[in-house]
Design a protein around this motif. Structure first.
Motif, mmCIF file in Angstrom:
data_model
loop_
_atom_site.group_PDB
_atom_site.id
_atom_site.type_symbol
_atom_site.label_atom_id
_atom_site.label_comp_id
_atom_site.label_asym_id
_atom_site.label_seq_id
_atom_site.Cartn_x
_atom_site.Cartn_y
_atom_site.Cartn_z
ATOM 1 N N ALA A 34 -2.900 5.256 3.420
ATOM 2 C CA ALA A 34 -2.575 4.015 2.726
ATOM 3 C C ALA A 34 -2.157 2.952 3.728
ATOM 4 O O ALA A 34 -2.532 1.786 3.605
ATOM 5 C CB ALA A 34 -1.476 4.260 1.695
ATOM 6 N N SER A 39 1.031 9.419 2.669
ATOM 7 C CA SER A 39 0.705 8.004 2.649
ATOM 8 C C SER A 39 0.086 7.499 3.947
ATOM 9 O O SER A 39 -0.083 6.295 4.115
ATOM 10 C CB SER A 39 1.978 7.216 2.357
ATOM 11 N N ILE A 52 -6.219 2.991 -2.308
ATOM 12 C CA ILE A 52 -5.061 2.117 -2.536
ATOM 13 C C ILE A 52 -5.052 0.988 -1.507
ATOM 14 O O ILE A 52 -4.863 -0.186 -1.860
ATOM 15 C CB ILE A 52 -3.751 2.929 -2.508
ATOM 16 N N ALA A 53 -5.281 1.313 -0.240
ATOM 17 C CA ALA A 53 -5.278 0.292 0.815
ATOM 18 C C ALA A 53 -6.377 -0.744 0.593
ATOM 19 O O ALA A 53 -6.135 -1.949 0.713
ATOM 20 C CB ALA A 53 -5.455 0.954 2.177
ATOM 21 N N VAL A 93 -5.390 -2.950 -2.413
ATOM 22 C CA VAL A 93 -4.332 -3.893 -2.038
ATOM 23 C C VAL A 93 -4.914 -5.051 -1.220
ATOM 24 O O VAL A 93 -4.613 -6.217 -1.483
ATOM 25 C CB VAL A 93 -3.195 -3.165 -1.277
ATOM 26 N N CYS A 94 -5.759 -4.738 -0.255
ATOM 27 C CA CYS A 94 -6.360 -5.784 0.580
ATOM 28 C C CYS A 94 -7.278 -6.695 -0.231
ATOM 29 O O CYS A 94 -7.273 -7.915 -0.045
ATOM 30 C CB CYS A 94 -7.109 -5.166 1.760
ATOM 31 N N SER A 106 0.979 4.063 -2.853
ATOM 32 C CA SER A 106 0.812 5.489 -2.567
ATOM 33 C C SER A 106 1.986 6.298 -3.105
ATOM 34 O O SER A 106 1.794 7.391 -3.648
ATOM 35 C CB SER A 106 0.669 5.702 -1.058
ATOM 36 N N SER A 165 0.827 -1.205 0.000
ATOM 37 C CA SER A 165 0.000 0.000 0.000
ATOM 38 C C SER A 165 0.865 1.261 0.000
ATOM 39 O O SER A 165 0.579 2.228 -0.724
ATOM 40 C CB SER A 165 -0.925 -0.029 1.218
ATOM 41 N N VAL A 172 -4.934 -0.104 5.912
ATOM 42 C CA VAL A 172 -4.535 -1.520 5.906
ATOM 43 C C VAL A 172 -4.553 -2.055 7.338
ATOM 44 O O VAL A 172 -5.087 -3.142 7.592
ATOM 45 C CB VAL A 172 -3.139 -1.724 5.266
#
Length: 178
Positions: free
Chosen positions: A111, A108, A160-161, A164-165, A68, A64, A115
């Protein structure tokens, strides 16, 4: 765009005039420096990577944070090329050193914090989000980001987080099914 700059400037000047004070300034300066170059989030990712039970969170945070870096720092900052508010808003005084990069978007923190929030117990996830909010607010307090920079950073970092997850969950699910 002038209306947005004026709104951003008015908010920053209001914070400067009504929120800044001798007690809060050292606290906000400390908090803002925690977020410098994502340092607190990188350190936390390393800690999570070293703890076997938290390794997945560390990997996802690292992905993440890299996402970012690419989206926010390499693409959007250069695409938007927004100057720092202390250079554009009359009367605004920064209370930390001048920043070397462009302003938009801001960092970031989200981000990484999102998460942590999505993958850890709430007793860890909620404080991570609170720290991200504090870092983002501190950037306004010290005069180095516009409110819309912070909002954009919150949105892009969160997206973004979550992405990604979700990618991890899909890949992990496919591995379990095969």
């Amino acid at each position: 765009m002038d209306v947005l700059l004026q709104l951003d400037g008015n908010i920053l000047l209001w914070i400067q005039e009504h929120v800044r004070n001798a007690v809060l300034t050292p606290v906000m300066t400390f908090i803002t420096h925690l977020g410098d170059a994502g340092s607190i989030w990188i350190a936390l990712a390393i800690v999570f990577l070293l703890v076997k039970k938290m390794r997945r969170t560390g990997v996802l945070m690292t992905c993440s944070l890299l996402g970012s870096l690419i989206v926010n720092n390499l693409i959007l900052k250069n695409l938007v090329a927004r100057t720092r508010p202390y250079e554009a808003v009359d009367g605004l005084q920064r209370i930390i050193e001048a920043q070397r990069d462009l302003s938009f978007p801001s960092g970031s923190s989200f981000a990484a914090a999102v998460v942590i929030f999505l993958t850890c117990p709430r007793k860890i996830g909620v404080p991570a989000l609170i720290l991200a909010f504090l870092i983002m607010f501190s950037r306004l307090y010290v005069g180095v980001h516009y409110p819309t920079d912070v909002l954009a950073g919150m949105i892009t970092g969160t997206l973004i987080a979550v992405l990604v997850c979700r990618v991890y969950q899909k890949k992990h699910r496919k591995v379990l099914e095969s």
